[in-house]
Enzyme design. Structure first.
Site: not given
Ligand code: NAD
Length: 266
Positions: A148, A161
């Site tokens: 991220s 985070y």
């Molecule tokens: N959305 C953004 O703007 C953004 C920005 C930078 C990085 N990210 C990263 O992208 C990735 C996906 O995030 P997102 O935005 O889709 O968020 P989200 O919260 O919608 O998805 C997170 C996913 O991780 C899974 N998860 C959480 N805890 C878990 C566990 N104990 N075991 C297995 N799976 C688990 C959830 O079920 C979900 O499918 C993450 O690593 C997040 O940090 C997101």
């Protein structure tokens, strides 16, 4: 002849596979010809996501299994299920992530354990299972970690985070170096503001902190919109993941690449 970008005949495991980001990544991998195995917390949601992906990519091969990265033994069981579905797993996308916002004064060791348990230890567990299998089979492979921009800059209320994502960036370098002789390439992407449930949760927190002066729509307009004028879509992250998982990226190793429409300076 297959192009270097093609993932035909290759099989990918995507953790957090039911999140919007997971779906965007899976879609991009399927578009390049890979088979995709989704792993995530909720089996019903996994089945719905599989059907959604098959509607987008008819004839694709999509499997799934339950994965809770905080549950002992679950990573190994999910990895074994992926190997039972596909002959091998060539690509691992560590996409699962946890973000819970707390002021530092309210941040407990339990919060830190959960964030690091999913974002760091879970990622490492999956990576070790993946590498051990490839090394046993004498095969090369690719890991793409979803880090991220929060691993490079900080955001209020996200100390754990941000620290966990900084760890992912560093771990990406370590694993790339460690497994280079076995031809396992490890890179990461650093998204900025991508249109997902996690981002909406962060926007709702910003709205609450603003005391009602901001709305979610205000956040949508301003966050990550500095250069493109809009949020990034999950499949746009997915396309970079698919590139990093392909032979086109063979000389890109141990890197954590900003995929944030130009909002992070380094
Ligand atoms: N959305 C953004 O703007 C953004 C920005 C930078 C990085 N990210 C990263 O992208 C990735 C996906 O995030 P997102 O935005 O889709 O968020 P989200 O919260 O919608 O998805 C997170 C996913 O991780 C899974 N998860 C959480 N805890 C878990 C566990 N104990 N075991 C297995 N799976 C688990 C959830 O079920 C979900 O499918 C993450 O690593 C997040 O940090 C997101």
């Amino acid at each position: 002849m297959k192009g270097l970008d093609s993932l035909e005949g290759r099989f990918a495991l995507v953790t957090g596979g039911t999140s919007a980001m997971g779906v965007g990544i899976a879609q991009a991998l399927l578009d390049k010809g890979a088979g995709v195995f989704l792993a995530d917390l909720d089996l019903d949601k996994l089945a719905r996501t599989r059907d959604e992906l098959l509607a987008l990519c008819p004839g694709a091969d999509v499997g799934f299994a339950r994965l809770d990265l905080l549950e002992p033994g679950c990573a190994a069981a999910a990895f074994a299920a992926a190997l039972a579905h596909f002959p091998t797993i060539d690509i691992l996308v560590n996409n699962a992530g946890l973000c819970r916002i707390h002021d530092v004064a309210d941040l407990t060791n339990e919060h830190i354990d959960a964030t690091f348990g999913v974002n760091v230890k879970g990622l490492l567990d999956m990576s070790k299972l993946f590498a051990a299998e490839l090394i046993a089979q004498g095969k090369r492979g690719n890991i793409v970690n979803i880090a991220s921009n929060a691993g490079k800059i900080t955001f209020s209320g996200q100390l754990d985070y941000c620290a966990s994502k900084a760890a992912v960036i560093n771990i990406t370098q370590s694993l790339a170096k460690e497994w280079a002789p076995q031809r396992i390439n490890v890179n990461a992407v650093c998204p900025g503001a991508v249109d997902t449930d996690m981002l909406r949760y962060c926007m709702e927190d910003a709205v609450a902190r603003s005391g009602g002066t901001l709305t979610v729509e205000d956040c949508r307009e301003t966050w990550g919109a500095e250069q493109l004028g809009r949020l990034v879509e999950p499949v746009e992250i997915g396309r970079v993941v698919a590139f990093l998982a392909s032979d086109s990226a063979v000389v890109i190793r141990g890197q954590s690449i900003n995929v944030d429409a130009g909002t992070t300076p380094y």
